[in-house]
Design a protein around this motif. Structure first.
Motif, PDB file in Angstrom:
ATOM      1  N   MET A 167       0.841  -1.209   0.000  1.00 48.10           N
ATOM      2  CA  MET A 167       0.000   0.000   0.000  1.00 48.10           C
ATOM      3  C   MET A 167       0.876   1.260   0.000  1.00 48.10           C
ATOM      4  N   LYS A 168       1.910   1.287   0.865  1.00 54.58           N
ATOM      5  CA  LYS A 168       2.768   2.461   0.943  1.00 54.58           C
ATOM      6  C   LYS A 168       3.507   2.679  -0.370  1.00 54.58           C
ATOM      7  N   TYR A 169       3.869   1.570  -1.049  1.00 51.77           N
ATOM      8  CA  TYR A 169       4.575   1.662  -2.324  1.00 51.77           C
ATOM      9  C   TYR A 169       3.749   2.448  -3.334  1.00 51.77           C
ATOM     10  N   LEU A 170       2.453   2.126  -3.434  1.00 52.92           N
ATOM     11  CA  LEU A 170       1.570   2.803  -4.385  1.00 52.92           C
ATOM     12  C   LEU A 170       1.241   4.221  -3.937  1.00 52.92           C
ATOM     13  N   GLN A 171       1.219   4.422  -2.632  1.00 58.92           N
ATOM     14  CA  GLN A 171       0.866   5.730  -2.084  1.00 58.92           C
ATOM     15  C   GLN A 171       1.897   6.787  -2.445  1.00 58.92           C
ATOM     16  N   GLU A 172       3.161   6.387  -2.575  1.00 61.24           N
ATOM     17  CA  GLU A 172       4.243   7.349  -2.729  1.00 61.24           C
ATOM     18  C   GLU A 172       4.673   7.600  -4.168  1.00 61.24           C
ATOM     19  N   ARG A 173       4.066   6.910  -5.140  1.00 61.47           N
ATOM     20  CA  ARG A 173       4.545   7.045  -6.518  1.00 61.47           C
ATOM     21  C   ARG A 173       3.387   7.041  -7.503  1.00 61.47           C
ATOM     22  N   ALA A 174       3.667   7.613  -8.690  1.00 57.08           N
ATOM     23  CA  ALA A 174       2.672   7.634  -9.759  1.00 57.08           C
ATOM     24  C   ALA A 174       3.366   7.909 -11.080  1.00 57.08           C
ATOM     25  N   ILE A 175       2.730   7.484 -12.153  1.00 53.07           N
ATOM     26  CA  ILE A 175       3.194   7.777 -13.506  1.00 53.07           C
ATOM     27  C   ILE A 175       2.328   8.908 -14.049  1.00 53.07           C
ATOM     28  N   LEU A 176       2.955   9.939 -14.595  1.00 51.45           N
ATOM     29  CA  LEU A 176       2.221  11.087 -15.133  1.00 51.45           C
ATOM     30  C   LEU A 176       2.386  11.147 -16.644  1.00 51.45           C
ATOM     31  N   ALA A 177       1.329  11.547 -17.328  1.00 52.26           N
ATOM     32  CA  ALA A 177       1.355  11.688 -18.787  1.00 52.26           C
ATOM     33  C   ALA A 177       0.478  12.871 -19.188  1.00 52.26           C
ATOM     34  N   PRO A 178       0.738  13.477 -20.350  1.00 49.68           N
ATOM     35  CA  PRO A 178      -0.008  14.686 -20.743  1.00 49.68           C
ATOM     36  C   PRO A 178      -1.464  14.443 -21.118  1.00 49.68           C
ATOM     37  N   THR A 179      -1.769  13.306 -21.745  1.00 53.30           N
ATOM     38  CA  THR A 179      -3.111  13.103 -22.281  1.00 53.30           C
ATOM     39  C   THR A 179      -3.790  11.871 -21.681  1.00 53.30           C
ATOM     40  N   LEU A 180      -5.118  11.877 -21.750  1.00 48.55           N
ATOM     41  CA  LEU A 180      -5.909  10.756 -21.248  1.00 48.55           C
ATOM     42  C   LEU A 180      -5.616   9.480 -22.033  1.00 48.55           C
TER      43      LEU A 180
END
Length: 221
Positions: free
Chosen positions: A1-14
């Protein structure tokens, strides 16, 4: 849970976000469950009577718009999701809140809150009637669906206000609006924990990208 809480992948479009999310969900070998929405044109819309033959259920189901889930959504236990509407602010269930799915039922989905003061709490999410605010859609319709989307990846605009320990920026295409690159880069708390994957116009990996800045924005400062 903590692993997912602290990170994300970002991208410009849907479109890029859906590409990444579909791939990440495919890596989860748990049993999947799909949910279909109920889409209807708002009866108050003046164009309803004249274009009723055009606004078929199949046509409404095909509409994709930022701010509402797709007609067909597929979830698995253990998949992170993000709320698209304010449900209960006192319980930390606001637009943009990240959750993780713990149980899938027919009428409700059990999730655990990943972010905010209520992190770790389990709640149940029901279906809701959602109306897109996209001005490009020339009529009003409602979509009754679970107000969540998979959030291994999210759009840069949706990440505003969030602080993440680890950010992966996926730029299959360059950013396209003023200040968008700055928003993405400022989500991470440390430069060492930022990773960027860029592609050029020939769809080859590169180490450069365009920073879109409209100088007119600063003319009155």
């Amino acid at each position: 849970m903590k692993y997912l809480q602290e990170r994300a992948i970002l991208a410009p479009t849907l479109q890029m976000v859906e590409l990444v999310n579909d791939y990440m969900v495919s890596l989860n070998y748990g049993q999947e469950k799909s949910y279909l929405s109920s889409d209807t044109v708002c009866m108050s819309d003046h164009s309803f009577t004249s274009l009723g033959h055009v606004h078929t259920p199949e046509f409404l189901n095909s509409i994709k718009s930022s701010g509402i889930p797709n007609h067909s959504i597929t979830f698995k236990v253990g998949v992170p999701v993000m709320l698209l509407r304010n449900i209960d602010q006192s319980a930390g269930l606001c637009n943009g809140t990240r959750l993780i799915i713990t149980r899938l039922e027919n009428r409700v989905i059990e999730v655990k809150v990943l972010s905010g003061k209520e992190s770790g709490n389990k709640v149940f999410i029901p279906r809701m009637s959602l109306t897109p605010s996209d001005s490009r859609i020339p009529f009003k319709f409602q979509r009754r669906q679970f107000s969540m989307i998979v959030s291994f990846a999210m759009t840069i605009n949706k990440s505003k206000g969030q602080s993440l320990c680890n950010v992966e920026l996926f730029l299959k295409k360059s950013v396209f609006t003023h200040g968008q690159l700055y928003v993405a880069l400022s989500r991470v708390t440390s430069r060492k924990r930022l990773k960027i994957l860029c592609y050029n116009e020939d769809e080859k990996i590169t180490n450069e990208t365009t920073n879109v800045v409209y100088k007119e924005v600063f003319s009155n400062l």
